[in-house]
Design a protein around this motif. Structure first.
Motif, PDB file in Angstrom:
ATOM      1  N   CYS A 269       6.465  -3.540   1.630  1.00 23.39           N
ATOM      2  CA  CYS A 269       5.255  -4.079   2.243  1.00 23.39           C
ATOM      3  C   CYS A 269       4.171  -4.187   1.172  1.00 23.39           C
ATOM      4  O   CYS A 269       4.041  -3.294   0.324  1.00 23.39           O
ATOM      5  N   PHE A 270       3.414  -5.282   1.205  1.00 24.33           N
ATOM      6  CA  PHE A 270       2.352  -5.461   0.224  1.00 24.33           C
ATOM      7  C   PHE A 270       1.230  -6.295   0.841  1.00 24.33           C
ATOM      8  O   PHE A 270       1.376  -6.860   1.935  1.00 24.33           O
ATOM      9  N   ALA A 271       0.115  -6.381   0.149  1.00 23.80           N
ATOM     10  CA  ALA A 271      -1.070  -7.047   0.667  1.00 23.80           C
ATOM     11  C   ALA A 271      -0.835  -8.541   0.851  1.00 23.80           C
ATOM     12  O   ALA A 271      -0.090  -9.177   0.087  1.00 23.80           O
ATOM     13  N   ASN A 272      -1.469  -9.094   1.855  1.00 24.95           N
ATOM     14  CA  ASN A 272      -1.394 -10.531   2.109  1.00 24.95           C
ATOM     15  C   ASN A 272      -2.293 -11.255   1.114  1.00 24.95           C
ATOM     16  O   ASN A 272      -3.488 -11.458   1.349  1.00 24.95           O
ATOM     17  N   ASN A 273      -1.689 -11.643   0.010  1.00 21.19           N
ATOM     18  CA  ASN A 273      -2.423 -12.231  -1.102  1.00 21.19           C
ATOM     19  C   ASN A 273      -1.542 -13.276  -1.766  1.00 21.19           C
ATOM     20  O   ASN A 273      -0.370 -13.005  -2.058  1.00 21.19           O
ATOM     21  N   LEU A 274      -2.069 -14.465  -1.986  1.00 22.13           N
ATOM     22  CA  LEU A 274      -1.268 -15.561  -2.527  1.00 22.13           C
ATOM     23  C   LEU A 274      -0.715 -15.240  -3.906  1.00 22.13           C
ATOM     24  O   LEU A 274       0.456 -15.507  -4.201  1.00 22.13           O
ATOM     25  N   THR A 275      -1.520 -14.655  -4.759  1.00 24.10           N
ATOM     26  CA  THR A 275      -1.058 -14.314  -6.107  1.00 24.10           C
ATOM     27  C   THR A 275       0.070 -13.295  -6.047  1.00 24.10           C
ATOM     28  O   THR A 275       1.088 -13.422  -6.759  1.00 24.10           O
ATOM     29  N   VAL A 276      -0.092 -12.293  -5.203  1.00 20.99           N
ATOM     30  CA  VAL A 276       0.940 -11.259  -5.068  1.00 20.99           C
ATOM     31  C   VAL A 276       2.227 -11.863  -4.518  1.00 20.99           C
ATOM     32  O   VAL A 276       3.328 -11.609  -5.031  1.00 20.99           O
ATOM     33  N   LEU A 277       2.119 -12.670  -3.461  1.00 17.89           N
ATOM     34  CA  LEU A 277       3.300 -13.283  -2.856  1.00 17.89           C
ATOM     35  C   LEU A 277       4.044 -14.164  -3.843  1.00 17.89           C
ATOM     36  O   LEU A 277       5.279 -14.123  -3.932  1.00 17.89           O
ATOM     37  N   ASN A 331      -4.782  -7.180   6.051  1.00 15.51           N
ATOM     38  CA  ASN A 331      -3.533  -7.808   6.478  1.00 15.51           C
ATOM     39  C   ASN A 331      -2.460  -7.613   5.416  1.00 15.51           C
ATOM     40  O   ASN A 331      -2.753  -7.584   4.214  1.00 15.51           O
ATOM     41  N   ASN A 332      -1.224  -7.517   5.867  1.00 22.14           N
ATOM     42  CA  ASN A 332      -0.119  -7.247   4.955  1.00 22.14           C
ATOM     43  C   ASN A 332       1.055  -8.186   5.201  1.00 22.14           C
ATOM     44  O   ASN A 332       1.085  -8.926   6.193  1.00 22.14           O
ATOM     45  N   ILE A 333       2.016  -8.125   4.293  1.00 23.28           N
ATOM     46  CA  ILE A 333       3.255  -8.887   4.397  1.00 23.28           C
ATOM     47  C   ILE A 333       4.417  -7.908   4.338  1.00 23.28           C
ATOM     48  O   ILE A 333       4.461  -7.035   3.462  1.00 23.28           O
ATOM     49  N   LEU A 334       5.336  -8.034   5.268  1.00 21.52           N
ATOM     50  CA  LEU A 334       6.564  -7.248   5.254  1.00 21.52           C
ATOM     51  C   LEU A 334       7.658  -8.077   4.604  1.00 21.52           C
ATOM     52  O   LEU A 334       7.939  -9.208   5.029  1.00 21.52           O
ATOM     53  N   PHE A 335       8.250  -7.535   3.556  1.00 24.31           N
ATOM     54  CA  PHE A 335       9.355  -8.202   2.865  1.00 24.31           C
ATOM     55  C   PHE A 335      10.632  -7.428   3.090  1.00 24.31           C
ATOM     56  O   PHE A 335      10.636  -6.192   3.122  1.00 24.31           O
ATOM     57  N   SER A 336      11.731  -8.152   3.260  1.00 26.33           N
ATOM     58  CA  SER A 336      13.028  -7.499   3.366  1.00 26.33           C
ATOM     59  C   SER A 336      14.053  -8.241   2.521  1.00 26.33           C
ATOM     60  O   SER A 336      14.174  -9.469   2.609  1.00 26.33           O
ATOM     61  N   PHE A 337      14.752  -7.483   1.665  1.00 23.91           N
ATOM     62  CA  PHE A 337      15.874  -8.019   0.903  1.00 23.91           C
ATOM     63  C   PHE A 337      17.141  -7.685   1.684  1.00 23.91           C
ATOM     64  O   PHE A 337      17.497  -6.511   1.835  1.00 23.91           O
ATOM     65  N   ASP A 338      17.795  -8.706   2.206  1.00 23.89           N
ATOM     66  CA  ASP A 338      18.964  -8.517   3.062  1.00 23.89           C
ATOM     67  C   ASP A 338      20.196  -9.059   2.358  1.00 23.89           C
ATOM     68  O   ASP A 338      20.244 -10.244   2.000  1.00 23.89           O
TER      69      ASP A 338
END
Length: 362
Positions: A269-277, A331-338
């Motif tokens: 999970c990480f911050a909702n940020n365009l640069t980060v994404l 706000n955050n973003i949930l990422f999953s590597f599946d």
């Protein structure tokens, strides 16, 4: 059959509650009592024809108990909070064999602990009493895009996450996938709009679209939460889409995955940020490129889901849970590597790759 290693502890025991899957709706149509062995597809099969729903699983073959006790992200989280937040009462068998209930008034500490904390350390939950709501038809489905256009999805995804408080009726996944057998990469967006008043005369659907000529005989707009993904903004889905007007049962069935494979899910999970994404996706691409000569997986899926603060606000309004998201103000973003594979000999390599991916982005 569950593969070796499915238990949560070495030499542990798996208790199968699948035969306990009955459902009863209260006379006042405010609550549905669901036994722990049910799957979400069975729940929507019962409630859908009655015009009701629970904020539950986005795939019909997902179990009610696992999703709810783990927290549960649904198509409706922007409106009602997580699945666990919509439980009014848990019926649970404690370690000493006592059958009891946990709710806001009786065993309130246990009640909160079960909301997102799992039940492994507390007992075996045998029934969930859920708050329900009225639901009609939905707009949604899957849209496939050229992988080269994946970068075009980042900015509208971040904007969607920021705007969920104003447009809580949308559910979005941005996904990209690598098929190691064909060495093909695919960009996939999953959209669901739950705000009602949907029709093919109002919103774009795949039934009116010709993906070969990129033309449509109907509106080209998406519902308001997805306006920045509309055809005028990012173009037509390149290969195909299943965007349509349908009921919850039909939409959720599309989320089912083949059984019999080996799967590894690695969340972050990480911050909702365009640069980060953007940087996260670049890092993942570099890691996968390093194993391109011999990928240990058959499919690798990168899944990004919004986790806006409004989700937690709903949770707190309903007494809170133990997921820990309340400590984040933004706000955050949930990422999953599946990863999906079939050869047991690849187990160690896949786990190592998952750790490598997550370690590089955290």
């Amino acid at each position: 059959m569950l593969p070796v290693g499915s238990n949560g502890i070495v030499d542990g025991v798996t208790v199968d509650l699948r035969q306990m899957r009955s459902m009863i709706q209260s006379a006042d149509n405010q609550t549905t009592y669901v036994q722990a062995g049910a799957k979400w597809g069975e729940v929507s099969d019962v409630l859908g024809p009655l015009g009701y729903a629970i904020p539950g699983g986005r795939a019909s073959d997902v179990g009610v108990a696992g999703l709810t006790l783990g927290g549960g992200n649904s198509f409706f989280t922007g409106r009602f909070g997580f699945t666990c937040d919509n439980v009014k009462n848990f019926e649970i068998v404690l370690g000493n064999g006592t059958i009891t209930n946990a709710n806001a008034n009786h065993n309130p500490d246990l009640f909160k602990a079960l909301k997102g904390g799992g039940a492994g350390n507390f007992g075996i939950v045998t029934r969930f009493d859920f708050a329900i709501f009225e639901l009609g038809l939905l707009w949604g489905g899957v849209a496939f895009y050229d992988f080269k256009d994946l970068g075009n999805m980042y900015k509208p995804f971040v904007e969607f996450t920021e705007n969920t408080v104003e447009s809580p009726n949308g559910s979005l996944h941005v996904v990209w996938q690598h098929n190691a057998t064909s060495n093909e990469f695919t960009s996939i967006n999953l959209y669901v709009y739950t705000g009602g008043n949907v029709s093919a005369d109002k919103y774009y659907t795949s039934s009116t679209s010709n993906s070969t000529t990129n033309t449509t005989t109907a509106p080209t707009i998406f519902p308001s939460p997805f306006q920045n993904f509309s055809i005028s903004k990012i173009g037509f889905p390149s290969n195909a889409s299943t965007l349509r007007i349908a009921n919850l049962t039909d939409i959720a069935a599309e989320g089912d995955t083949p059984t019999g494979n080996r799967n590894k899910y690695g969340p972050s999970c990480f911050a909702n940020n365009l640069t980060v994404l953007t940087e996260v996706n670049s890092i993942i691409a570099r890691v996968l490129a390093s194993v391109a000569a011999d990928p240990p997986y058959e499919f690798a899926t990168m899944e990004f889901q919004p986790v806006p603060r409004i989700y937690t606000t709903h949770s707190l309004t309903q007494g809170g849970n133990v997921m820990g998201l309340d400590r984040f103000a933004g706000n955050n973003i949930l990422f999953s590597f599946d990863a999906t594979w079939t050869d047991p000999a690849k187990d160690t390599a896949v786990r190592r790759l998952s750790t490598w991916v997550l370690g590089n982005i955290t």
